[in-house]
Design a protein around this motif. Sequence first.
Motif, PDB file in Angstrom:
ATOM      1  N   LEU A  95       0.818  -1.218   0.000  1.00 39.59           N
ATOM      2  CA  LEU A  95       0.000   0.000   0.000  1.00 39.59           C
ATOM      3  C   LEU A  95       0.853   1.270   0.000  1.00 39.59           C
ATOM      4  N   ASN A  96       2.079   1.153   0.478  1.00 40.04           N
ATOM      5  CA  ASN A  96       2.950   2.332   0.550  1.00 40.04           C
ATOM      6  C   ASN A  96       4.023   2.393  -0.519  1.00 40.04           C
ATOM      7  N   ASN A  97       4.316   1.256  -1.176  1.00 40.70           N
ATOM      8  CA  ASN A  97       5.468   1.284  -2.080  1.00 40.70           C
ATOM      9  C   ASN A  97       5.120   1.568  -3.535  1.00 40.70           C
ATOM     10  N   GLY A  98       3.846   1.667  -3.863  1.00 41.79           N
ATOM     11  CA  GLY A  98       3.450   2.099  -5.201  1.00 41.79           C
ATOM     12  C   GLY A  98       3.805   1.153  -6.324  1.00 41.79           C
ATOM     13  N   SER A  99       3.983  -0.131  -6.034  1.00 43.97           N
ATOM     14  CA  SER A  99       4.309  -1.088  -7.095  1.00 43.97           C
ATOM     15  C   SER A  99       3.168  -1.207  -8.096  1.00 43.97           C
ATOM     16  N   SER A 100       3.531  -1.367  -9.357  1.00 47.85           N
ATOM     17  CA  SER A 100       2.497  -1.663 -10.352  1.00 47.85           C
ATOM     18  C   SER A 100       2.177  -3.144 -10.241  1.00 47.85           C
ATOM     19  N   LEU A 101       0.915  -3.482 -10.444  1.00 49.94           N
ATOM     20  CA  LEU A 101       0.477  -4.844 -10.215  1.00 49.94           C
ATOM     21  C   LEU A 101       0.004  -5.499 -11.500  1.00 49.94           C
ATOM     22  N   PRO A 102       0.414  -6.739 -11.734  1.00 54.41           N
ATOM     23  CA  PRO A 102      -0.102  -7.476 -12.892  1.00 54.41           C
ATOM     24  C   PRO A 102      -1.536  -7.935 -12.605  1.00 54.41           C
ATOM     25  N   ASP A 103      -2.150  -8.596 -13.553  1.00 61.60           N
ATOM     26  CA  ASP A 103      -3.514  -9.080 -13.341  1.00 61.60           C
ATOM     27  C   ASP A 103      -3.515 -10.266 -12.368  1.00 61.60           C
ATOM     28  N   ILE A 104      -4.710 -10.644 -11.905  1.00 65.91           N
ATOM     29  CA  ILE A 104      -4.869 -11.689 -10.888  1.00 65.91           C
ATOM     30  C   ILE A 104      -4.237 -13.009 -11.321  1.00 65.91           C
ATOM     31  N   GLN A 105      -4.536 -13.461 -12.528  1.00 67.52           N
ATOM     32  CA  GLN A 105      -4.000 -14.758 -12.984  1.00 67.52           C
ATOM     33  C   GLN A 105      -2.479 -14.725 -13.037  1.00 67.52           C
ATOM     34  N   HIS A 106      -1.942 -13.639 -13.539  1.00 65.01           N
ATOM     35  CA  HIS A 106      -0.490 -13.517 -13.615  1.00 65.01           C
ATOM     36  C   HIS A 106       0.106 -13.450 -12.205  1.00 65.01           C
ATOM     37  N   SER A 107      -0.550 -12.730 -11.304  1.00 67.84           N
ATOM     38  CA  SER A 107      -0.082 -12.634  -9.914  1.00 67.84           C
ATOM     39  C   SER A 107      -0.077 -13.999  -9.237  1.00 67.84           C
ATOM     40  N   LYS A 108      -1.124 -14.792  -9.474  1.00 69.46           N
ATOM     41  CA  LYS A 108      -1.178 -16.142  -8.912  1.00 69.46           C
ATOM     42  C   LYS A 108      -0.039 -16.991  -9.464  1.00 69.46           C
ATOM     43  N   GLN A 109       0.204 -16.902 -10.759  1.00 67.99           N
ATOM     44  CA  GLN A 109       1.273 -17.671 -11.401  1.00 67.99           C
ATOM     45  C   GLN A 109       2.633 -17.301 -10.810  1.00 67.99           C
ATOM     46  N   ILE A 110       2.887 -16.019 -10.628  1.00 61.67           N
ATOM     47  CA  ILE A 110       4.153 -15.573 -10.045  1.00 61.67           C
ATOM     48  C   ILE A 110       4.314 -16.118  -8.628  1.00 61.67           C
ATOM     49  N   LEU A 111       3.264 -16.001  -7.818  1.00 59.11           N
ATOM     50  CA  LEU A 111       3.322 -16.494  -6.444  1.00 59.11           C
ATOM     51  C   LEU A 111       3.609 -17.996  -6.416  1.00 59.11           C
ATOM     52  N   LEU A 112       2.959 -18.753  -7.262  1.00 56.57           N
ATOM     53  CA  LEU A 112       3.178 -20.203  -7.310  1.00 56.57           C
ATOM     54  C   LEU A 112       4.595 -20.550  -7.779  1.00 56.57           C
ATOM     55  N   GLU A 113       5.116 -19.798  -8.738  1.00 62.15           N
ATOM     56  CA  GLU A 113       6.498 -20.024  -9.200  1.00 62.15           C
ATOM     57  C   GLU A 113       7.499 -19.727  -8.091  1.00 62.15           C
ATOM     58  N   LEU A 114       7.254 -18.656  -7.332  1.00 65.83           N
ATOM     59  CA  LEU A 114       8.139 -18.326  -6.215  1.00 65.83           C
ATOM     60  C   LEU A 114       8.076 -19.400  -5.130  1.00 65.83           C
ATOM     61  N   LEU A 115       6.892 -19.932  -4.880  1.00 66.74           N
ATOM     62  CA  LEU A 115       6.754 -21.027  -3.909  1.00 66.74           C
ATOM     63  C   LEU A 115       7.572 -22.242  -4.333  1.00 66.74           C
ATOM     64  N   GLU A 116       7.580 -22.533  -5.636  1.00 64.69           N
ATOM     65  CA  GLU A 116       8.394 -23.650  -6.145  1.00 64.69           C
ATOM     66  C   GLU A 116       9.874 -23.396  -5.898  1.00 64.69           C
ATOM     67  N   LYS A 117      10.322 -22.170  -6.120  1.00 64.91           N
ATOM     68  CA  LYS A 117      11.736 -21.837  -5.889  1.00 64.91           C
ATOM     69  C   LYS A 117      12.099 -21.974  -4.422  1.00 64.91           C
TER      70      LYS A 117
END
Length: 151
Positions: free
Chosen positions: A91-113
């Motif tokens: 909420l404070n860092n102003g990051s641009s956000l991808p769409d929901i599906q892409h965000s889920k995919q990124i989170l799942l890929e990071l979990l694998e790593k």
Amino acid sequence: MAANIFNQKDYTDIKNRINQLHTQSQRQWGKMSLDQMLEHCSIQLRVGLGIVPETGYEGSSIYRTTIGRWILLYALPWPKGTNTPSQMNILNNGSSLPDIQHSKQILLELLEKVQVIPRLKPHPFFGNMEKKDWGRLIWKHLDHHLRQFKN
């Protein structure tokens, strides 16, 4: 035994819960939107993986003691509205956000790593942690935010 992202059953459960999220998932509390929550959780994993550089310790030094860490990770439920490390505060860092599906995919890929890395970097609140404690923290953090959004 406390749930932990390095336990295969707990890992599978968290992945399934992430996959069940959709644009109509309703926030139950807090200020973050669904896409912000997914990005926030991804940042936590990037911190552990060392993708987000360390910025030093934040929060009470009690968090970095063995007993303080144990209480927060294993004994107490995760309260709503708790503080978050500055680099994870979407909420404070102003990051641009991808769409929901892409965000889920990124989170799942990071979990694998996270599953295969031998050691994770220090956490801004909890400092250096054994991998099992990081696994508990990741599970507890994801569980907290997955309960935040109702399918």
